[in-house]
Design an enzyme around this catalytic site. Structure first.
Site, PDB file in Angstrom:
ATOM      1  N   SER A  14       0.817  -1.216   0.000  1.00  0.00           N
ATOM      2  CA  SER A  14       0.000   0.000   0.000  1.00  0.00           C
ATOM      3  C   SER A  14       0.852   1.268   0.000  1.00  0.00           C
ATOM      4  O   SER A  14       0.322   2.373  -0.020  1.00  0.00           O
ATOM      5  CB  SER A  14      -0.910   0.005   1.233  1.00  0.00           C
ATOM      6  OG  SER A  14      -0.111  -0.172   2.392  1.00  0.00           O
ATOM      7  N   TYR A  28       3.672   4.263  -1.100  1.00  0.00           N
ATOM      8  CA  TYR A  28       3.731   5.208  -2.231  1.00  0.00           C
ATOM      9  C   TYR A  28       4.373   4.549  -3.463  1.00  0.00           C
ATOM     10  O   TYR A  28       3.791   4.531  -4.553  1.00  0.00           O
ATOM     11  CB  TYR A  28       4.527   6.431  -1.765  1.00  0.00           C
ATOM     12  CG  TYR A  28       4.861   7.476  -2.793  1.00  0.00           C
ATOM     13  CD1 TYR A  28       3.918   7.937  -3.708  1.00  0.00           C
ATOM     14  CD2 TYR A  28       6.142   8.040  -2.826  1.00  0.00           C
ATOM     15  CE1 TYR A  28       4.246   8.920  -4.632  1.00  0.00           C
ATOM     16  CE2 TYR A  28       6.473   9.020  -3.739  1.00  0.00           C
ATOM     17  CZ  TYR A  28       5.527   9.456  -4.645  1.00  0.00           C
ATOM     18  OH  TYR A  28       5.858  10.423  -5.557  1.00  0.00           O
ATOM     19  N   ALA A  83       5.285   1.222  -3.783  1.00  0.00           N
ATOM     20  CA  ALA A  83       4.769  -0.122  -4.068  1.00  0.00           C
ATOM     21  C   ALA A  83       3.429  -0.090  -4.792  1.00  0.00           C
ATOM     22  O   ALA A  83       3.149  -0.960  -5.622  1.00  0.00           O
ATOM     23  CB  ALA A  83       4.638  -0.906  -2.767  1.00  0.00           C
ATOM     24  N   LEU A 139       6.651  -6.670   9.341  1.00  0.00           N
ATOM     25  CA  LEU A 139       8.102  -6.857   9.196  1.00  0.00           C
ATOM     26  C   LEU A 139       8.755  -7.485  10.418  1.00  0.00           C
ATOM     27  O   LEU A 139       9.699  -8.251  10.303  1.00  0.00           O
ATOM     28  CB  LEU A 139       8.774  -5.502   8.916  1.00  0.00           C
ATOM     29  CG  LEU A 139       8.600  -4.936   7.507  1.00  0.00           C
ATOM     30  CD1 LEU A 139       9.117  -3.499   7.449  1.00  0.00           C
ATOM     31  CD2 LEU A 139       9.315  -5.803   6.484  1.00  0.00           C
ATOM     32  N   TYR A 194      18.048   7.145   8.976  1.00  0.00           N
ATOM     33  CA  TYR A 194      17.329   6.458   7.888  1.00  0.00           C
ATOM     34  C   TYR A 194      18.325   5.851   6.903  1.00  0.00           C
ATOM     35  O   TYR A 194      18.199   4.687   6.497  1.00  0.00           O
ATOM     36  CB  TYR A 194      16.387   7.446   7.179  1.00  0.00           C
ATOM     37  CG  TYR A 194      15.849   6.906   5.869  1.00  0.00           C
ATOM     38  CD1 TYR A 194      14.969   5.826   5.861  1.00  0.00           C
ATOM     39  CD2 TYR A 194      16.243   7.453   4.644  1.00  0.00           C
ATOM     40  CE1 TYR A 194      14.495   5.299   4.652  1.00  0.00           C
ATOM     41  CE2 TYR A 194      15.773   6.942   3.445  1.00  0.00           C
ATOM     42  CZ  TYR A 194      14.898   5.869   3.453  1.00  0.00           C
ATOM     43  OH  TYR A 194      14.436   5.346   2.258  1.00  0.00           O
ATOM     44  N   LYS A 210      18.839   1.823   5.868  1.00  0.00           N
ATOM     45  CA  LYS A 210      18.806   1.267   4.496  1.00  0.00           C
ATOM     46  C   LYS A 210      20.122   0.560   4.169  1.00  0.00           C
ATOM     47  O   LYS A 210      20.136  -0.482   3.492  1.00  0.00           O
ATOM     48  CB  LYS A 210      18.548   2.381   3.472  1.00  0.00           C
ATOM     49  CG  LYS A 210      17.209   3.048   3.575  1.00  0.00           C
ATOM     50  CD  LYS A 210      16.043   2.088   3.434  1.00  0.00           C
ATOM     51  CE  LYS A 210      15.805   1.582   2.027  1.00  0.00           C
ATOM     52  NZ  LYS A 210      14.654   0.652   1.979  1.00  0.00           N
ATOM     53  N   PRO A 257      16.684   4.288  -5.522  1.00  0.00           N
ATOM     54  CA  PRO A 257      16.103   5.562  -5.954  1.00  0.00           C
ATOM     55  C   PRO A 257      16.668   6.743  -5.174  1.00  0.00           C
ATOM     56  O   PRO A 257      17.056   6.611  -4.010  1.00  0.00           O
ATOM     57  CB  PRO A 257      14.614   5.404  -5.633  1.00  0.00           C
ATOM     58  CG  PRO A 257      14.415   3.978  -5.217  1.00  0.00           C
ATOM     59  CD  PRO A 257      15.743   3.486  -4.740  1.00  0.00           C
TER      60      PRO A 257
HETATM   61  P1  NAP Z   1       5.760   4.539   2.266  1.00  0.00           P
HETATM   62  O1  NAP Z   1       4.663   5.024   1.423  1.00  0.00           O
HETATM   63  O2  NAP Z   1       5.800   4.991   3.680  1.00  0.00           O
HETATM   64  O3  NAP Z   1       5.812   2.971   2.219  1.00  0.00           O
HETATM   65  C1  NAP Z   1       6.468   2.211   3.197  1.00  0.00           C
HETATM   66  C2  NAP Z   1       5.785   0.872   3.300  1.00  0.00           C
HETATM   67  O4  NAP Z   1       6.436   0.096   4.314  1.00  0.00           O
HETATM   68  C3  NAP Z   1       4.322   1.000   3.711  1.00  0.00           C
HETATM   69  O5  NAP Z   1       3.568   0.143   2.911  1.00  0.00           O
HETATM   70  C4  NAP Z   1       4.320   0.521   5.151  1.00  0.00           C
HETATM   71  O6  NAP Z   1       3.128  -0.120   5.515  1.00  0.00           O
HETATM   72  C5  NAP Z   1       5.455  -0.487   5.120  1.00  0.00           C
HETATM   73  N1  NAP Z   1       5.933  -0.721   6.484  1.00  0.00           N
HETATM   74  C6  NAP Z   1       6.557   0.162   7.304  1.00  0.00           C
HETATM   75  N2  NAP Z   1       6.795  -0.422   8.495  1.00  0.00           N
HETATM   76  C7  NAP Z   1       6.301  -1.684   8.418  1.00  0.00           C
HETATM   77  C8  NAP Z   1       6.224  -2.776   9.321  1.00  0.00           C
HETATM   78  N3  NAP Z   1       6.713  -2.692  10.556  1.00  0.00           N
HETATM   79  N4  NAP Z   1       5.660  -3.928   8.878  1.00  0.00           N
HETATM   80  C9  NAP Z   1       5.136  -4.040   7.640  1.00  0.00           C
HETATM   81  N5  NAP Z   1       5.172  -3.033   6.745  1.00  0.00           N
HETATM   82  C10 NAP Z   1       5.738  -1.877   7.137  1.00  0.00           C
HETATM   83  O7  NAP Z   1       7.181   4.948   1.668  1.00  0.00           O
HETATM   84  P2  NAP Z   1       7.788   4.793   0.202  1.00  0.00           P
HETATM   85  O8  NAP Z   1       8.377   6.092  -0.136  1.00  0.00           O
HETATM   86  O9  NAP Z   1       6.821   4.164  -0.710  1.00  0.00           O
HETATM   87  O10 NAP Z   1       8.968   3.788   0.510  1.00  0.00           O
HETATM   88  C11 NAP Z   1       8.978   2.462  -0.011  1.00  0.00           C
HETATM   89  C12 NAP Z   1      10.396   1.971  -0.060  1.00  0.00           C
HETATM   90  O11 NAP Z   1      11.170   2.800  -0.923  1.00  0.00           O
HETATM   91  C13 NAP Z   1      11.119   1.974   1.283  1.00  0.00           C
HETATM   92  O12 NAP Z   1      11.938   0.825   1.341  1.00  0.00           O
HETATM   93  C14 NAP Z   1      11.991   3.228   1.191  1.00  0.00           C
HETATM   94  O13 NAP Z   1      13.121   3.144   2.024  1.00  0.00           O
HETATM   95  C15 NAP Z   1      12.357   3.188  -0.278  1.00  0.00           C
HETATM   96  N6  NAP Z   1      12.805   4.458  -0.839  1.00  0.00           N
HETATM   97  C16 NAP Z   1      11.940   5.505  -0.892  1.00  0.00           C
HETATM   98  C17 NAP Z   1      12.365   6.703  -1.435  1.00  0.00           C
HETATM   99  C18 NAP Z   1      11.454   7.886  -1.531  1.00  0.00           C
HETATM  100  O14 NAP Z   1      11.923   8.986  -1.837  1.00  0.00           O
HETATM  101  N7  NAP Z   1      10.148   7.715  -1.290  1.00  0.00           N
HETATM  102  C19 NAP Z   1      13.679   6.822  -1.922  1.00  0.00           C
HETATM  103  C20 NAP Z   1      14.532   5.724  -1.858  1.00  0.00           C
HETATM  104  C21 NAP Z   1      14.071   4.548  -1.322  1.00  0.00           C
HETATM  105  P3  NAP Z   1       1.858   0.705   6.058  1.00  0.00           P
HETATM  106  O15 NAP Z   1       1.175   1.197   4.817  1.00  0.00           O
HETATM  107  O16 NAP Z   1       1.087  -0.301   6.807  1.00  0.00           O
HETATM  108  O17 NAP Z   1       2.398   1.824   6.905  1.00  0.00           O
END
Ligand code: NAP
Length: 350
Positions: free
Chosen positions: A16, A18, A20, A68, A165, A169, A193
């Site tokens: 769910s 952003y 994914a 997780l 953070y 990672k 990313p």
């Molecule tokens: P996001 O929308 O906050 O998504 C994070 C996801 O992780 C959510 O689905 C959340 O589930 C899940 N999550 C967090 N804690 C959890 C737990 N304890 N158990 C199960 N699920 C859990 O953030 P995003 O930006 O899409 O990030 C997704 C991935 O991309 C992450 O690995 C992040 O480090 C990586 N990333 C993001 C960026 C960026 O700029 N956005 C850049 C580089 C890498 P809930 O919906 O239930 O909270």
């Protein structure tokens, strides 16, 4: 060479989120069957877009409860999958009260748990892990002596007390590579990313992407932006890169998934060019000394400002372009589309 059966279900963790949500959507549009894990499949808010996708693609999207920090929590949903895309991990910026609990353990123990389930699931052949450019570098000052970061670079400077953070990672990715090396059934591809921007399918994400764009509405930059560059990439390109990494038989290793670097002021200028003058958009860069003075108010440490303000940031994205076939959207388009969505969603006045 790893060939993934296109008819086998694909597991997407944190379905769910952003990033994914776009991965799930594109997988479905490509004709795949998807199992998306979420923490609470019954929650009333935040899953509407996934329910709509399930309806639009009958019998091809199911939601599964996984956490997780619970060992074995991903095993059931993974049964029969050849490809696992592990995106779930908290992305929190600024001051985090308890980094170990809120960031490091979910990232590291979570990766360990997901990969333990992979080890227990004979069908899995490939894991695509969402890492980050922050596992490549820790602070912008690490650019000194280089003209760009490549996939050969590792973040060696973040700790549990500085750039928490980034540390979460980096340690999670290292753990993934170690676990991959300990067996020979499944291979690992990591996606790195920069700051992901662009339209969101979910309205409830707490991602640092949203927090960063909020600074262009909350007046924190009105007195001047820090002279800081960010790697920027469109969420749709990031999603496509994950899928290409999963289904390209020769994909291997780490892929920097970043379009271009933009300074905070350049982001402000791109917004002003499209949306006109707004007092919350920065008009100039503030002196570093001033940013340093104000850092604690903005939830930043002075050390962070010292090591990140005033340095250029460049990334080599050529592996992602040539091997995964990603034609990156210009970063300014992602910035503008992101802000437009904030207006459309009523978070900012139009
Ligand atoms: P996001 O929308 O906050 O998504 C994070 C996801 O992780 C959510 O689905 C959340 O589930 C899940 N999550 C967090 N804690 C959890 C737990 N304890 N158990 C199960 N699920 C859990 O953030 P995003 O930006 O899409 O990030 C997704 C991935 O991309 C992450 O690995 C992040 O480090 C990586 N990333 C993001 C960026 C960026 O700029 N956005 C850049 C580089 C890498 P809930 O919906 O239930 O909270």
């Amino acid at each position: 060479m790893t060939n993934i059966d296109p008819a086998a279900p694909v597991l997407v963790t944190g379905g769910s989120g952003y990033v994914a949500s776009w991965i799930v959507r594109y997988l479905l549009e490509d004709g795949r069957t998807v199992r998306a894990t979420v923490r609470d499949p019954k929650k009333a808010k935040g899953l509407e877009h996934l329910h709509a996708l399930a309806e639009a693609h009958p019998d091809r999207l199911t939601l599964h409860r996984s956490e997780l920090l619970e060992p074995g929590s991903y095993t059931e949903a993974m049964a029969g999958c050849e490809l696992v895309i592990h995106t779930a991990s908290p992305f929190l910026l600024g001051k985090v009260k308890d980094p170990d609990k809120q960031l490091i353990r979910p990232a590291v123990d979570g990766t360990r748990n997901v990969l333990a389930s992979v080890n227990d699931t004979e069908s899995v052949k490939r894991v695509v892990l969402t890492s980050s450019v922050v596992a490549i570098y820790g602070d912008s000052i690490d650019m000194r002596g280089k003209d760009r970061f490549t996939e050969d670079d590792w973040n060696t400077t973040s700790t549990a007390k500085h750039q928490e953070y980034a540390y979460s990672k980096t340690v999670a990715e290292r753990e993934a590579w170690d676990l991959q090396a300990a067996q020979d059934r499944w291979d690992l591809v990591t996606i790195h990313p920069g700051l992901v921007l662009g339209p969101a399918l979910t309205k409830v994400s707490k991602s640092g992407s949203m927090a960063t764009m909020d600074h262009f509405t909350d007046f924190t930059l009105a007195t001047g932006a820090p002279a800081m560059e960010l790697g920027v990439v469109d969420v749709r390109d990031v999603a496509r890169a994950h899928i290409a990494a999963g289904f390209t038989p020769t994909a291997h290793g780490r892929y920097i998934t970043n379009s271009e670097s933009m300074s905070m002021l350049q982001i402000g200028k791109a917004l002003r060019a499209k949306f006109g003058y707004r007092p919350s958009f920065p008009l100039f860069e503030a002196p570093k000394a001033m940013i340093k003075l104000a850092a604690p108010v903005a939830g930043l440490t002075r050390k962070y400002v010292e090591l990140n303000v005033g340095y250029p940031l460049r990334f080599d994205n050529s592996r992602t372009v040539t091997e995964l076939g990603i034609d990156f959207r210009p970063a300014r388009d992602s910035v503008v589309e992101h802000f437009q969505q904030m207006i459309d969603d009523g978070m900012v006045r139009g």
